[in-house]
Design a protein around this motif. Structure first.
Motif, PDB file in Angstrom:
ATOM      1  N   LEU A 243       0.824  -1.203   0.000  1.00 59.70           N
ATOM      2  CA  LEU A 243       0.000   0.000   0.000  1.00 59.70           C
ATOM      3  C   LEU A 243       0.860   1.257   0.000  1.00 59.70           C
ATOM      4  O   LEU A 243       0.594   2.212  -0.749  1.00 59.70           O
ATOM      5  CB  LEU A 243      -0.908  -0.016   1.231  1.00 59.70           C
ATOM      6  N   SER A 244       1.897   1.268   0.809  1.00 62.70           N
ATOM      7  CA  SER A 244       2.739   2.469   0.884  1.00 62.70           C
ATOM      8  C   SER A 244       3.494   2.708  -0.420  1.00 62.70           C
ATOM      9  O   SER A 244       3.696   3.864  -0.816  1.00 62.70           O
ATOM     10  CB  SER A 244       3.707   2.368   2.068  1.00 62.70           C
ATOM     11  N   ILE A 245       3.885   1.633  -1.113  1.00 61.29           N
ATOM     12  CA  ILE A 245       4.553   1.779  -2.415  1.00 61.29           C
ATOM     13  C   ILE A 245       3.571   2.365  -3.441  1.00 61.29           C
ATOM     14  O   ILE A 245       3.907   3.260  -4.224  1.00 61.29           O
ATOM     15  CB  ILE A 245       5.089   0.425  -2.905  1.00 61.29           C
ATOM     16  N   VAL A 246       2.336   1.861  -3.443  1.00 64.26           N
ATOM     17  CA  VAL A 246       1.329   2.330  -4.398  1.00 64.26           C
ATOM     18  C   VAL A 246       1.001   3.803  -4.171  1.00 64.26           C
ATOM     19  O   VAL A 246       0.846   4.579  -5.116  1.00 64.26           O
ATOM     20  CB  VAL A 246       0.046   1.484  -4.284  1.00 64.26           C
ATOM     21  N   LEU A 267       2.049   5.647   5.684  1.00 65.14           N
ATOM     22  CA  LEU A 267       1.632   4.869   6.856  1.00 65.14           C
ATOM     23  C   LEU A 267       1.108   5.773   7.962  1.00 65.14           C
ATOM     24  O   LEU A 267       0.145   5.431   8.656  1.00 65.14           O
ATOM     25  CB  LEU A 267       2.801   4.021   7.361  1.00 65.14           C
ATOM     26  N   ARG A 268       1.716   6.935   8.131  1.00 67.01           N
ATOM     27  CA  ARG A 268       1.247   7.870   9.160  1.00 67.01           C
ATOM     28  C   ARG A 268      -0.038   8.582   8.761  1.00 67.01           C
ATOM     29  O   ARG A 268      -0.737   9.130   9.620  1.00 67.01           O
ATOM     30  CB  ARG A 268       2.343   8.885   9.473  1.00 67.01           C
ATOM     31  N   ARG A 435      12.699   1.114  11.070  1.00 65.94           N
ATOM     32  CA  ARG A 435      11.980   0.922  12.327  1.00 65.94           C
ATOM     33  C   ARG A 435      10.739   1.801  12.432  1.00 65.94           C
ATOM     34  O   ARG A 435       9.673   1.341  12.867  1.00 65.94           O
ATOM     35  CB  ARG A 435      12.905   1.180  13.518  1.00 65.94           C
ATOM     36  N   ASP A 436      10.823   3.057  12.040  1.00 66.29           N
ATOM     37  CA  ASP A 436       9.662   3.932  12.189  1.00 66.29           C
ATOM     38  C   ASP A 436       8.510   3.519  11.284  1.00 66.29           C
ATOM     39  O   ASP A 436       7.331   3.714  11.622  1.00 66.29           O
ATOM     40  CB  ASP A 436      10.032   5.404  11.992  1.00 66.29           C
ATOM     41  N   LYS A 443       0.976   0.537  14.989  1.00 67.11           N
ATOM     42  CA  LYS A 443       0.040   1.464  15.627  1.00 67.11           C
ATOM     43  C   LYS A 443      -1.310   1.463  14.909  1.00 67.11           C
ATOM     44  O   LYS A 443      -2.361   1.578  15.545  1.00 67.11           O
ATOM     45  CB  LYS A 443       0.631   2.879  15.638  1.00 67.11           C
ATOM     46  N   TRP A 444      -1.271   1.329  13.580  1.00 66.15           N
ATOM     47  CA  TRP A 444      -2.528   1.328  12.830  1.00 66.15           C
ATOM     48  C   TRP A 444      -3.288   0.019  13.011  1.00 66.15           C
ATOM     49  O   TRP A 444      -4.519   0.002  13.113  1.00 66.15           O
ATOM     50  CB  TRP A 444      -2.251   1.587  11.349  1.00 66.15           C
TER      51      TRP A 444
END
Length: 487
Positions: A243-246, A267-268, A435-436, A443-444
């Protein structure tokens, strides 16, 4: 980027007799060796508890690795020179003197030291501490397999402990989906061409689907899987990384932190799901007995190692939203499951229909224009559009343009693990999880985990189907459906 032969290295493989080493890691290293991508002086040191000498271990490798080498088969000359690279060290993690023995075995071996932990996560910290006790953490790289923890707290505990021994730039958290050729080509299509970028936003995208479906059940991993489930095993890492790549913004370069900074922003920006709404946007299922390709398969609750009253999910479907200007209002549908109707991993970008059609209703239906990025089993990218059917009248039909890598490019495709292992040896971090990023994903996911832990059992679905009907109903609320349901 063209891969050049690596500089000298010593690759230490913990879990050297395990399934992952046999199926993925050693075959990937063999392919890199056969293609001339490994320095001639590079060595592989397999580490395990088995009472074997080197000859015994090499017999084990011959028996278990060759079957997993690429379709081209084994070149016996290349294989012979590959196994010449391999050493074996019997090591008991509970014995400090065994790590002294490992250090002594590596003392005269050359180059960059890579430690690959193909073990359970409970062993990550003890191994790292033992390596540090004999000064093997200096000028070294450490590769951590998933899962990294059970939740945010346990993930942080592992990262904190490993971070005391290895600097962040020494830590390679591997997610093999990021090494797949179509994922790399997704970056190339988006950021190397002017064609897609103007369309890659809420004004032109109706919805996006990301699916990782498996025909297999839990196999011999019942004990592990029953304490993990599909949300931890697949969503928190693979699906959220895809998802983050897209959805990421164009990075200013392809260096490691530029790419990972943009993924982190996605992600955030994930809209946190209100626990009261989880039943509306999250579907969990568990497979019951069924038939796959003519073969009867058992229910999950009867698999070896699984509790008979298990509430562990083997299927997850989610509606996800990203709260930023590019994607506000665009639903992302994520889905993964075991014992489904087919083995497929794909990303489907559904573009909006034209606002008005003088050519009939075909041009107005959702999905008339879409991009399908297939990750497995065959790796392709397919662009769908409408064209006139031959003959009388203006009748439209769906056609597609294909980028089939095996047909277009004469060079053989590089397997994901091969690419990622070469990146570790070269010191390239872009395709590894920082890591972040990992913390943001946990967290999500955690509110969903907590809500499911407090609620009833997953919805049943028959093995060999596409999961619970509720997953289709969730998409129907947005006037769309999963790709296979259109056929």
């Amino acid at each position: 980027m063209e891969f050049q032969p690596t500089s000298s290295f010593t690759f230490v493989l913990f879990g050297g007799t395990g399934d992952l080493s046999m199926r993925k890691i050693l075959p990937a290293l063999y392919e890199a060796h056969r293609a001339g991508m490994l320095a001639a002086s590079g060595k592989i040191v397999a580490v395990a508890r088995h009472e074997e000498d080197r000859d015994g271990y090499l017999r084990w490798v011959n028996e278990h690795v060759k079957a997993h080498v690429a379709k081209s088969g084994v070149d016996e000359n290349a294989w012979s020179s590959f196994v010449d690279r391999i050493e074996y060290v019997k090591l008991d993690l509970g014995k400090a003197e065994d790590f002294v023995k490992l250090r002594d075995a590596m003392q005269d071996l050359p180059g960059t030291r890579v430690f690959y932990l193909a073990t359970g996560p409970s062993l990550f910290v003890p191994i790292c501490r033992a390596l540090a006790s004999v000064d093997l953490n200096e000028n070294a790289r450490i590769v951590l397999e998933k899962p990294l923890g059970y939740d945010l707290r346990s993930s942080n505990a592992i990262n904190d402990a490993v971070g005391e021994i290895f600097a962040e730039e020494q830590i390679y958290r591997i997610d093999h989906y990021l090494g797949k050729e179509p994922v790399q080509n997704l970056l190339a299509l988006r950021f190397g061409n002017a064609l897609f970028e103007p369309l890659w936003r809420r004004e032109w995208v109706e919805s996006i689907q990301i699916t990782i479906a498996e025909e297999l059940g839990v196999e011999a991993r019942g004990d592990f899987y029953d304490n993990t489930g599909a949300l931890r095993d697949m969503v928190q890492n693979h699906l959220l990384q895809l998802l983050s790549i897209v959805a990421m913004e164009p990075p200013h370069s392809m260096d490691s932190d530029s790419v990972r900074d943009e993924k982190l922003r996605v992600l955030r920006a994930l809209k946190q799901i209100d626990p009261r709404d989880i039943s509306k946007v999250a579907v969990r299922g568990q497979y019951h007995a069924g038939v796959i390709r003519g073969t009867s398969v058992p229910a999950y609750a009867t698999e070896p190692g699984v509790k008979t009253d298990s509430a562990t999910e083997t299927f997850v479907a989610l509606k996800v939203e990203i709260e930023n200007w590019r994607w506000a209002g665009v639903p992302f549908f994520l889905r993964t499951g075991k014992r489904l109707a087919d083995r497929v991993a794909e990303i489907v970008v559904n573009f909006r229909a034209v606002p008005h059609s003088a050519l009939g209703s075909s041009a107005l239906r959702p999905g008339a224009n879409r991009l399908v990025i297939r990750l497995q089993p065959n790796e392709t990218i397919r662009l769908y559009c409408l064209a006139k059917k031959p003959g009388e009248g203006m009748n439209l039909s769906s056609v597609h343009l294909d980028l089939a890598f095996d047909q277009f490019f004469k060079e053989g495709q590089m397997e994901a693990y091969q690419r990622l292992l070469l990146d570790v040896i070269h010191g390239r971090l872009a395709l590894f999880v920082r890591r972040d990023e990992q913390e943001a994903a946990w967290k999500w996911v955690e509110p969903i985990l907590n809500e499911w832990a407090a609620s009833g059992k997953p919805k049943p679905y028959a093995a060999g189907t596409w999961g619970p009907a509720a997953a289709s109903a969730m998409l129907a609320q947005h006037d769309t459906c999963w790709l296979e349901e259109e056929n």
